[in-house]
Design a protein around this motif. Sequence first.
Motif, PDB file in Angstrom:
ATOM      1  N   VAL A  16      42.765  39.581  10.321  1.00 11.45           N
ATOM      2  CA  VAL A  16      41.495  40.504  11.040  1.00 11.45           C
ATOM      3  C   VAL A  16      42.187  41.204  12.387  1.00 11.45           C
ATOM      4  O   VAL A  16      43.021  40.615  13.085  1.00 11.45           O
ATOM      5  N   TYR A  17      42.033  42.520  12.235  1.00  5.14           N
ATOM      6  CA  TYR A  17      42.460  43.179  13.591  1.00  5.14           C
ATOM      7  C   TYR A  17      41.240  43.856  14.480  1.00  5.14           C
ATOM      8  O   TYR A  17      40.295  44.264  14.008  1.00  5.14           O
ATOM      9  N   ILE A  18      41.431  43.474  15.773  1.00  3.34           N
ATOM     10  CA  ILE A  18      40.178  43.998  16.630  1.00  3.34           C
ATOM     11  C   ILE A  18      40.954  44.764  17.748  1.00  3.34           C
ATOM     12  O   ILE A  18      41.798  44.425  18.288  1.00  3.34           O
ATOM     13  N   GLN A  19      40.269  45.776  17.887  1.00  2.00           N
ATOM     14  CA  GLN A  19      40.911  46.938  19.153  1.00  2.00           C
ATOM     15  C   GLN A  19      39.467  46.726  20.052  1.00  2.00           C
ATOM     16  O   GLN A  19      38.789  47.238  19.712  1.00  2.00           O
ATOM     17  N   ALA A  20      40.006  46.696  21.354  1.00  2.00           N
ATOM     18  CA  ALA A  20      39.105  46.495  22.189  1.00  2.00           C
ATOM     19  C   ALA A  20      39.326  47.463  23.495  1.00  2.00           C
ATOM     20  O   ALA A  20      40.559  47.467  23.888  1.00  2.00           O
ATOM     21  N   ASN A  21      38.551  47.901  24.172  1.00  2.00           N
ATOM     22  CA  ASN A  21      38.510  48.837  25.419  1.00  2.00           C
ATOM     23  C   ASN A  21      39.293  49.993  25.375  1.00  2.00           C
ATOM     24  O   ASN A  21      40.303  50.221  26.192  1.00  2.00           O
ATOM     25  N   ILE A  22      39.242  50.556  24.030  1.00  2.00           N
ATOM     26  CA  ILE A  22      40.208  51.932  23.988  1.00  2.00           C
ATOM     27  C   ILE A  22      39.787  53.027  24.724  1.00  2.00           C
ATOM     28  O   ILE A  22      40.666  53.994  24.845  1.00  2.00           O
ATOM     29  N   HIS A  23      38.432  53.019  25.209  1.00  2.00           N
ATOM     30  CA  HIS A  23      37.920  54.021  26.252  1.00  2.00           C
ATOM     31  C   HIS A  23      37.591  53.458  27.402  1.00  2.00           C
ATOM     32  O   HIS A  23      37.086  52.573  27.608  1.00  2.00           O
ATOM     33  N   ALA A  24      38.143  54.074  28.524  1.00  2.00           N
ATOM     34  CA  ALA A  24      37.472  53.499  30.019  1.00  2.00           C
ATOM     35  C   ALA A  24      36.104  53.563  29.981  1.00  2.00           C
ATOM     36  O   ALA A  24      35.321  54.264  29.239  1.00  2.00           O
ATOM     37  N   GLY A  25      35.799  52.312  30.508  1.00  2.00           N
ATOM     38  CA  GLY A  25      34.192  52.045  30.622  1.00  2.00           C
ATOM     39  C   GLY A  25      33.532  51.349  29.429  1.00  2.00           C
ATOM     40  O   GLY A  25      32.488  50.833  29.630  1.00  2.00           O
ATOM     41  N   GLU A  26      34.332  51.033  28.237  1.00  2.00           N
ATOM     42  CA  GLU A  26      33.823  50.285  27.297  1.00  2.00           C
ATOM     43  C   GLU A  26      34.183  48.950  27.334  1.00  2.00           C
ATOM     44  O   GLU A  26      35.308  48.589  26.651  1.00  2.00           O
ATOM     45  N   VAL A  27      33.883  47.933  28.335  1.00  2.00           N
ATOM     46  CA  VAL A  27      34.560  46.776  28.807  1.00  2.00           C
ATOM     47  C   VAL A  27      33.767  45.901  27.685  1.00  2.00           C
ATOM     48  O   VAL A  27      34.451  44.825  27.885  1.00  2.00           O
ATOM     49  N   GLU A  28      32.857  46.038  27.175  1.00  2.00           N
ATOM     50  CA  GLU A  28      32.285  44.877  26.410  1.00  2.00           C
ATOM     51  C   GLU A  28      33.166  44.447  25.366  1.00  2.00           C
ATOM     52  O   GLU A  28      33.344  42.938  25.065  1.00  2.00           O
ATOM     53  N   GLY A  29      33.720  45.137  24.630  1.00  2.00           N
ATOM     54  CA  GLY A  29      34.918  44.561  23.555  1.00  2.00           C
ATOM     55  C   GLY A  29      36.108  43.980  24.284  1.00  2.00           C
ATOM     56  O   GLY A  29      36.504  42.890  23.859  1.00  2.00           O
ATOM     57  N   LYS A  30      36.518  44.309  25.345  1.00  2.00           N
ATOM     58  CA  LYS A  30      37.590  43.825  26.287  1.00  2.00           C
ATOM     59  C   LYS A  30      36.833  42.183  26.599  1.00  2.00           C
ATOM     60  O   LYS A  30      38.027  41.334  26.411  1.00  2.00           O
ATOM     61  N   GLU A  31      35.790  42.234  27.134  1.00  2.00           N
ATOM     62  CA  GLU A  31      35.496  40.794  27.568  1.00  2.00           C
ATOM     63  C   GLU A  31      35.142  39.891  26.435  1.00  2.00           C
ATOM     64  O   GLU A  31      35.760  38.730  26.505  1.00  2.00           O
ATOM     65  N   SER A  32      34.541  40.406  25.318  1.00  2.00           N
ATOM     66  CA  SER A  32      34.288  39.604  24.130  1.00  2.00           C
ATOM     67  C   SER A  32      35.595  39.196  23.390  1.00  2.00           C
ATOM     68  O   SER A  32      35.639  38.078  22.820  1.00  2.00           O
ATOM     69  N   THR A  33      36.492  39.994  23.344  1.00  2.00           N
ATOM     70  CA  THR A  33      37.832  39.725  22.662  1.00  2.00           C
ATOM     71  C   THR A  33      38.364  38.605  23.603  1.00  2.00           C
ATOM     72  O   THR A  33      39.121  37.777  22.859  1.00  2.00           O
ATOM     73  N   GLN A  34      38.380  38.673  24.953  1.00  2.00           N
ATOM     74  CA  GLN A  34      38.999  37.479  25.679  1.00  2.00           C
ATOM     75  C   GLN A  34      38.489  36.307  25.090  1.00  2.00           C
ATOM     76  O   GLN A  34      38.999  35.121  24.799  1.00  2.00           O
ATOM     77  N   MET A  35      36.930  36.245  25.199  1.00  2.00           N
ATOM     78  CA  MET A  35      36.333  35.083  24.895  1.00  2.00           C
ATOM     79  C   MET A  35      36.603  34.621  23.401  1.00  2.00           C
ATOM     80  O   MET A  35      36.895  33.304  23.028  1.00  2.00           O
ATOM     81  N   LEU A  36      36.822  35.505  22.464  1.00  2.00           N
ATOM     82  CA  LEU A  36      37.070  35.073  21.044  1.00  2.00           C
ATOM     83  C   LEU A  36      38.380  34.435  21.057  1.00  2.00           C
ATOM     84  O   LEU A  36      38.668  33.554  20.344  1.00  2.00           O
ATOM     85  N   ALA A  37      39.442  35.034  21.741  1.00  2.00           N
ATOM     86  CA  ALA A  37      40.808  34.629  21.467  1.00  2.00           C
ATOM     87  C   ALA A  37      40.609  33.012  22.277  1.00  2.00           C
ATOM     88  O   ALA A  37      41.307  32.033  21.557  1.00  2.00           O
ATOM     89  N   ARG A  38      39.694  32.758  23.162  1.00  2.00           N
ATOM     90  CA  ARG A  38      39.805  31.273  23.845  1.00  2.00           C
ATOM     91  C   ARG A  38      39.078  30.613  22.843  1.00  2.00           C
ATOM     92  O   ARG A  38      39.589  29.388  22.641  1.00  2.00           O
ATOM     93  N   HIS A  39      38.057  31.133  22.124  1.00  2.00           N
ATOM     94  CA  HIS A  39      37.552  30.297  21.108  1.00  2.00           C
ATOM     95  C   HIS A  39      38.084  29.796  20.062  1.00  2.00           C
ATOM     96  O   HIS A  39      38.447  28.756  19.500  1.00  2.00           O
ATOM     97  N   LEU A  40      39.358  30.814  19.485  1.00  2.00           N
ATOM     98  CA  LEU A  40      40.025  30.551  18.367  1.00  2.00           C
ATOM     99  C   LEU A  40      41.037  29.624  18.849  1.00  2.00           C
ATOM    100  O   LEU A  40      41.676  28.850  17.966  1.00  2.00           O
ATOM    101  N   VAL A  41      41.626  29.549  19.939  1.00  2.00           N
ATOM    102  CA  VAL A  41      42.640  28.624  20.370  1.00  2.00           C
ATOM    103  C   VAL A  41      41.914  27.265  20.677  1.00  2.00           C
ATOM    104  O   VAL A  41      42.475  26.348  20.423  1.00  2.00           O
ATOM    105  N   ASN A  42      40.829  27.343  21.091  1.00  2.00           N
ATOM    106  CA  ASN A  42      40.164  25.944  21.203  1.00  2.00           C
ATOM    107  C   ASN A  42      39.706  25.488  19.901  1.00  2.00           C
ATOM    108  O   ASN A  42      39.621  23.997  20.100  1.00  2.00           O
ATOM    109  N   ASN A  43      39.355  26.255  18.994  1.00  2.00           N
ATOM    110  CA  ASN A  43      38.943  25.664  17.702  1.00  2.00           C
ATOM    111  C   ASN A  43      39.920  25.797  16.635  1.00  2.00           C
ATOM    112  O   ASN A  43      39.432  25.716  15.477  1.00  2.00           O
TER     113      ASN A  43
END
Length: 120
Positions: free
Chosen positions: A93-120
């Motif tokens: 699975v490839y996820i690209q986040a925050n490719i445009h300035a101001g589109e921060v939702e992807g950046k934040e949710s991708t960090q949370m997803l990475a944490r979830h994957l590492v924890n689970n």
Amino acid sequence: MKYTFTLFFAICISLSSIAQINIQTTAESSNYTKTSTYEEMRDFVKKLDDSSDILRIEKIAESTEGRDIITLIVANPMINSYKDAINDKRVIVYIQANIHAGEVEGKESTQMLARHLVNN
């Protein structure tokens, strides 16, 4: 484009159990009134990387501002490089986040997803 943050991972059917990593993103710690700066995002993923053997950070390019554009590889067992995924039989699975300035939702949710994957 300020920077690109990507998450790239290969998942096996069974992931090993790992101690829970209890860190919060800037958004979470500010009750969603702030978003991560580049430095805060890098600190967050570095903490994940330091705490897990199923996550690795790789530089894939450099922005016009001289910042590293990174990818996170989450895999169990870990692959040597994202290029090795070409011949890997696991789901990729490839996820690209925050490719445009101001589109921060992807950046934040991708960090949370990475944490979830590492924890689970």
